[in-house]
Design a protein around this motif. Structure first.
Motif, PDB file in Angstrom:
ATOM      1  N   GLN A 280       0.855  -1.180   0.000  1.00 54.32           N
ATOM      2  CA  GLN A 280       0.000   0.000   0.000  1.00 54.32           C
ATOM      3  C   GLN A 280       0.893   1.232   0.000  1.00 54.32           C
ATOM      4  OE1 GLN A 280      -3.126   1.010   0.079  1.00 54.32           O
ATOM      5  NE2 GLN A 280      -4.202  -0.935   0.096  1.00 54.32           N
TER       6      GLN A 280
ATOM      7  N   ALA B 201       2.043   4.125   1.548  1.00 54.70           N
ATOM      8  CA  ALA B 201       1.957   4.625   2.920  1.00 54.70           C
ATOM      9  C   ALA B 201       3.271   5.282   3.312  1.00 54.70           C
ATOM     10  CB  ALA B 201       1.604   3.502   3.877  1.00 54.70           C
TER      11      ALA B 201
ATOM     12  N   GLU C 252      -1.513   8.276  11.948  1.00 57.90           N
ATOM     13  CA  GLU C 252      -2.051   8.615  10.629  1.00 57.90           C
ATOM     14  C   GLU C 252      -3.471   9.169  10.727  1.00 57.90           C
ATOM     15  OE1 GLU C 252      -1.445   4.972   8.504  1.00 57.90           O
ATOM     16  OE2 GLU C 252       0.554   5.597   7.891  1.00 57.90           O
TER      17      GLU C 252
ATOM     18  N   ARG D  40      -4.522  12.405   1.006  1.00 57.34           N
ATOM     19  CA  ARG D  40      -3.957  11.078   0.734  1.00 57.34           C
ATOM     20  C   ARG D  40      -3.098  11.090  -0.518  1.00 57.34           C
ATOM     21  NH1 ARG D  40      -9.153   7.147   2.038  1.00 57.34           N
ATOM     22  NH2 ARG D  40      -8.811   7.051   4.295  1.00 57.34           N
TER      23      ARG D  40
ATOM     24  N   ASN E  32      -0.069   8.611   0.974  1.00 61.58           N
ATOM     25  CA  ASN E  32      -0.367   7.712   2.082  1.00 61.58           C
ATOM     26  C   ASN E  32      -1.880   7.522   2.130  1.00 61.58           C
ATOM     27  OD1 ASN E  32      -0.897   6.551   4.615  1.00 61.58           O
ATOM     28  ND2 ASN E  32       0.965   7.445   5.466  1.00 61.58           N
TER      29      ASN E  32
ATOM     30  N   SER F 258      -3.628   5.487   4.017  1.00 65.39           N
ATOM     31  CA  SER F 258      -4.188   5.023   5.286  1.00 65.39           C
ATOM     32  C   SER F 258      -4.455   6.194   6.231  1.00 65.39           C
ATOM     33  CB  SER F 258      -3.258   3.997   5.939  1.00 65.39           C
ATOM     34  OG  SER F 258      -1.977   4.540   6.109  1.00 65.39           O
TER      35      SER F 258
ATOM     36  N   SER G 286      -6.546   9.083   7.951  1.00 66.98           N
ATOM     37  CA  SER G 286      -7.959   9.302   8.261  1.00 66.98           C
ATOM     38  C   SER G 286      -8.118  10.675   8.906  1.00 66.98           C
ATOM     39  CB  SER G 286      -8.487   8.207   9.186  1.00 66.98           C
ATOM     40  OG  SER G 286      -7.804   8.235  10.411  1.00 66.98           O
TER      41      SER G 286
END
Length: 151
Positions: free
Chosen positions: A27, A29, A69, A96, A101, A103, A105
């Protein structure tokens, strides 16, 4: 006496097991810090400002805290919270993409602001008491003219 599978069958079973193990794609990240996040937010704020979306700019200018994150905005009230949830998907997508990245939120919390460590003055009696402390002459006026505190 146990029956054993022929070697050819055992080898083909092990090949199938190896082939069915899913290979996870990494992913995106990349690590980031509060400074990088602030730069991305400034770009988003400039974009909203150019579109004359002043309420959204106000929400995005609120204090931001980063916990791993999770980006947390400290908002002043429910109106800002409503605006936040309206723009959240778009802003989150931009953050993002620019931070590379996926992940990340975003959250929002409403915090009550205290002015100079004092509680807010809501009632008329509280306001009058505050003014009496600030200006003792008001006590004399109240006494001299017989003014009531419940107005």
């Amino acid at each position: 006496m146990a029956l054993e599978k022929p070697k050819e069958v055992q080898e083909s079973v092990s090949e199938i097991k190896e082939a069915t193990i899913p290979v996870k794609q990494p992913q995106l990240a990349e690590e980031f810090d509060l400074e990088k996040l602030q730069q991305v937010l400034e770009a988003v704020i400039d974009q909203y400002r150019s579109q004359h979306k002043n309420l959204e700019v106000t929400v995005l200018k609120q204090p931001v805290f980063l916990d791993q994150e999770t980006v947390t905005f400290k908002l002043n009230g429910e109106i800002q919270q409503d605006i936040f949830y309206k723009i959240k998907p778009e802003v989150l997508q931009v953050i993002r993409r620019k931070l590379n990245n996926y992940s990340v939120s975003m959250e929002a919390v409403i915090v009550e602001e205290e002015v100079e460590g004092q509680k807010k003055l809501y009632t008329s009696t509280d306001k009058l008491q505050y003014l009496k402390e600030k200006s003792p002459a008001l006590v004399e006026l109240q006494r001299r003219f017989g003014l009531e505190t419940d107005f």
